[in-house]
Design a protein around this motif. Structure first.
Motif, PDB file in Angstrom:
ATOM      1  N   GLU A   1       0.814  -1.213   0.000  1.00  0.00           N
ATOM      2  CA  GLU A   1       0.000   0.000   0.000  1.00  0.00           C
ATOM      3  C   GLU A   1       0.850   1.266   0.000  1.00  0.00           C
ATOM      4  N   TYR A   2       1.967   1.238   0.741  1.00  0.00           N
ATOM      5  CA  TYR A   2       2.822   2.422   0.903  1.00  0.00           C
ATOM      6  C   TYR A   2       4.268   2.031   0.599  1.00  0.00           C
ATOM      7  N   PRO A   3       4.608   1.785  -0.657  1.00  0.00           N
ATOM      8  CA  PRO A   3       5.924   1.215  -0.994  1.00  0.00           C
ATOM      9  C   PRO A   3       7.119   2.129  -0.702  1.00  0.00           C
ATOM     10  N   ASP A   4       6.866   3.414  -0.487  1.00  0.00           N
ATOM     11  CA  ASP A   4       7.989   4.332  -0.278  1.00  0.00           C
ATOM     12  C   ASP A   4       8.200   4.713   1.180  1.00  0.00           C
ATOM     13  N   ARG A   5       7.454   4.107   2.087  1.00  0.00           N
ATOM     14  CA  ARG A   5       7.609   4.459   3.494  1.00  0.00           C
ATOM     15  C   ARG A   5       8.733   3.645   4.122  1.00  0.00           C
ATOM     16  N   ARG A   6       9.690   4.369   4.673  1.00  0.00           N
ATOM     17  CA  ARG A   6      10.848   3.742   5.291  1.00  0.00           C
ATOM     18  C   ARG A   6      10.453   2.775   6.405  1.00  0.00           C
ATOM     19  N   GLU A   7       9.475   3.176   7.237  1.00  0.00           N
ATOM     20  CA  GLU A   7       9.140   2.361   8.400  1.00  0.00           C
ATOM     21  C   GLU A   7       8.570   0.998   8.013  1.00  0.00           C
ATOM     22  N   HIS A   8       7.993   0.897   6.831  1.00  0.00           N
ATOM     23  CA  HIS A   8       7.452  -0.390   6.396  1.00  0.00           C
ATOM     24  C   HIS A   8       8.551  -1.282   5.820  1.00  0.00           C
ATOM     25  N   LEU A   9       9.388  -0.709   4.968  1.00  0.00           N
ATOM     26  CA  LEU A   9      10.491  -1.487   4.400  1.00  0.00           C
ATOM     27  C   LEU A   9      11.489  -1.920   5.472  1.00  0.00           C
ATOM     28  N   SER A  10      11.661  -1.099   6.488  1.00  0.00           N
ATOM     29  CA  SER A  10      12.613  -1.447   7.547  1.00  0.00           C
ATOM     30  C   SER A  10      12.077  -2.561   8.438  1.00  0.00           C
ATOM     31  N   ALA A  11      10.761  -2.775   8.412  1.00  0.00           N
ATOM     32  CA  ALA A  11      10.140  -3.746   9.319  1.00  0.00           C
ATOM     33  C   ALA A  11      10.042  -5.141   8.728  1.00  0.00           C
ATOM     34  N   ILE A  12       9.850  -5.265   7.425  1.00  0.00           N
ATOM     35  CA  ILE A  12       9.425  -6.553   6.868  1.00  0.00           C
ATOM     36  C   ILE A  12      10.536  -7.609   6.836  1.00  0.00           C
ATOM     37  N   GLY A  13      11.786  -7.208   6.828  1.00  0.00           N
ATOM     38  CA  GLY A  13      12.868  -8.197   6.801  1.00  0.00           C
ATOM     39  C   GLY A  13      12.920  -9.056   8.053  1.00  0.00           C
ATOM     40  N   SER A  14      12.583  -8.473   9.207  1.00  0.00           N
ATOM     41  CA  SER A  14      12.702  -9.214  10.483  1.00  0.00           C
ATOM     42  C   SER A  14      11.801 -10.440  10.551  1.00  0.00           C
TER      43      SER A  14
ATOM     44  N   TYR B   1      13.621  -7.912   0.183  1.00  0.00           N
ATOM     45  CA  TYR B   1      13.016  -6.735   0.812  1.00  0.00           C
ATOM     46  C   TYR B   1      14.093  -5.781   1.325  1.00  0.00           C
ATOM     47  N   ASP B   2      15.150  -6.330   1.917  1.00  0.00           N
ATOM     48  CA  ASP B   2      16.222  -5.473   2.434  1.00  0.00           C
ATOM     49  C   ASP B   2      16.997  -4.809   1.293  1.00  0.00           C
ATOM     50  N   ARG B   3      17.045  -5.474   0.155  1.00  0.00           N
ATOM     51  CA  ARG B   3      17.680  -4.845  -1.009  1.00  0.00           C
ATOM     52  C   ARG B   3      16.862  -3.631  -1.460  1.00  0.00           C
ATOM     53  N   GLN B   4      15.536  -3.785  -1.460  1.00  0.00           N
ATOM     54  CA  GLN B   4      14.672  -2.633  -1.777  1.00  0.00           C
ATOM     55  C   GLN B   4      14.891  -1.502  -0.777  1.00  0.00           C
ATOM     56  N   TYR B   5      14.947  -1.882   0.489  1.00  0.00           N
ATOM     57  CA  TYR B   5      15.133  -0.908   1.577  1.00  0.00           C
ATOM     58  C   TYR B   5      16.437  -0.135   1.394  1.00  0.00           C
ATOM     59  N   SER B   6      17.533  -0.833   1.160  1.00  0.00           N
ATOM     60  CA  SER B   6      18.834  -0.163   1.032  1.00  0.00           C
ATOM     61  C   SER B   6      18.945   0.626  -0.265  1.00  0.00           C
TER      62      SER B   6
ATOM     63  N   PHE C   1      16.793   3.855   0.313  1.00  0.00           N
ATOM     64  CA  PHE C   1      17.348   4.705   1.367  1.00  0.00           C
ATOM     65  C   PHE C   1      18.848   4.443   1.476  1.00  0.00           C
ATOM     66  N   PRO C   2      19.602   4.839   0.450  1.00  0.00           N
ATOM     67  CA  PRO C   2      21.032   4.495   0.385  1.00  0.00           C
ATOM     68  C   PRO C   2      21.894   5.127   1.473  1.00  0.00           C
ATOM     69  N   SER C   3      21.401   6.179   2.124  1.00  0.00           N
ATOM     70  CA  SER C   3      22.191   6.824   3.177  1.00  0.00           C
ATOM     71  C   SER C   3      21.930   6.218   4.554  1.00  0.00           C
ATOM     72  N   SER C   4      21.092   5.179   4.618  1.00  0.00           N
ATOM     73  CA  SER C   4      20.734   4.588   5.905  1.00  0.00           C
ATOM     74  C   SER C   4      21.654   3.429   6.267  1.00  0.00           C
TER      75      SER C   4
ATOM     76  N   LEU D   1      20.487  -5.624   5.151  1.00  0.00           N
ATOM     77  CA  LEU D   1      20.783  -6.406   3.955  1.00  0.00           C
ATOM     78  C   LEU D   1      21.960  -7.353   4.208  1.00  0.00           C
ATOM     79  N   ALA D   2      22.997  -6.849   4.849  1.00  0.00           N
ATOM     80  CA  ALA D   2      24.157  -7.690   5.155  1.00  0.00           C
ATOM     81  C   ALA D   2      23.764  -8.855   6.066  1.00  0.00           C
TER      82      ALA D   2
END
Length: 322
Positions: free
Chosen positions: A163-176, A204-209, A212-215, A222-223
């Motif tokens: 639903e919200y593909p560009d929200r950092r908080e969602h991409l940062s959560a789904i890998g766990s 998912y972590d590849r999308q996240y990084s 948000f390449p500065s994070s 991802l690592a």
């Protein structure tokens, strides 16, 4: 900070003088919750719990004053979720953790049913995930309930990412939850299914990084997914792919600065990064040996030295019990 402390004093005075003004209480509660989160990142567990208790008290009064508010229920559920985390991991109070988590999930499930912006669902996903990591003595050997909870968490995060593909908080959560499901499948001896979940986490972590390449957190996630998939492939004797993934994980992790205790990430996250890098050095050395590569003795020796030096750094900077 001193400025925020003064702001809380002023808000406290306003909330007491104008009790009918819920905005003052809301601002005060969120200030205490923010302080609790900061202290928790810094591994100051007692101070964190004290701040969360004050936030909880104000949010309880807000829910009582406006029981239909999704925002107040969500905020109270999040604070109880954080307090339960402290009760479990820092204070070793499993029954208290259970009670707070049950109340947190109840509040968040009610809030999520009327959620309009994803915030209540996000908090509920985190609550399900955290609850899935608690291992009570009576649950030993029975992972069905844990797997159900973490799967619920994954499904919520998957929907939010869609639903919200560009929200950092969602991409940062789904890998766990993906990695957690990989861990549970590996414990069951189902290595192909474990690898499937670790690959999901990796994508998912590849999308996240990428977004948000500065994070540093995104690259660290991802690592970590690289390393968990590498360990699973190593167990399947897929040496070459495991080696590639270990090397990818090492390249990312060595590029990340290990946060000092004074920086915002705090001692806990710094130690996690360091421990994971030690595991990568160890795993890479193992697969090089297992793969029967000739002429690699020097690299294996260098990996052992790197791991030993990093262990010394961990022991010096992050003393046990801190």
């Amino acid at each position: 900070s001193e400025m925020m402390g003064q702001a809380r004093k002023e808000l406290t005075a306003l909330a007491e003088e104008f009790p009918e003004n819920l905005e003052y209480r809301d601002s005060l509660a969120r200030s205490w919750a923010s302080l609790g989160s900061q202290r928790m990142r810094e591994a100051e567990s007692r101070d964190a719990d004290e701040a969360f208790r004050k936030a909880e008290s104000y949010f309880e009064s807000l829910v009582e004053a406006d029981p239909e508010s999704v925002a107040y229920r969500t905020a109270l559920g999040r604070v109880l979720n954080d307090r339960s985390l402290l009760a479990w991991y820092s204070f070793h109070q499993p029954e208290e953790a259970r009670q707070m988590h049950q109340r947190s999930i109840s509040l968040l499930e009610q809030a999520a049913s009327s959620d309009q912006d994803g915030k209540a669902r996000l908090a509920l996903g985190h609550a399900y995930y955290r609850c899935s990591t608690y291992e009570y003595p009576e649950d030993q050997g029975n992972r069905a309930e844990q797997e159900e909870l973490v799967l619920r968490s994954y499904q919520i995060f998957e929907q939010l990412v869609s639903e919200y593909p560009d929200r950092r908080e969602h991409l940062s959560a789904i890998g766990s939850p993906c990695r957690r499901l990989g861990k549970l499948k590996r414990e069951q001896g189902n290595l192909p299914e474990a690898a499937r979940w670790y690959r999901k986490a990796m994508e998912y972590d590849r999308q996240y990084s990428t977004r948000f390449p500065s994070s540093p957190r995104a690259h660290g996630a991802l690592a970590y997914s690289f390393s968990k998939l590498a360990q699973t492939l190593e167990a399947q004797t897929k040496w070459s792919e495991a080696e590639t993934l270990y090397r990818d994980a090492m390249a990312i992790m060595e590029g990340l600065e290990l946060e000092s205790p004074q920086k915002a990430a705090g001692k806990r996250n710094s130690r996690i990064y360091a421990d994971r890098l030690c595991d990568v050095y160890y795993g890479l050395g193992n697969v090089i040996i297992a793969n029967g590569q000739t002429g690699q003795d020097r690299e294996i020796h260098e990996l052992d030295i790197k791991r030993a030096r990093l262990r010394v750094t961990i022991d010096e900077q992050f003393q046990v019990g801190e």
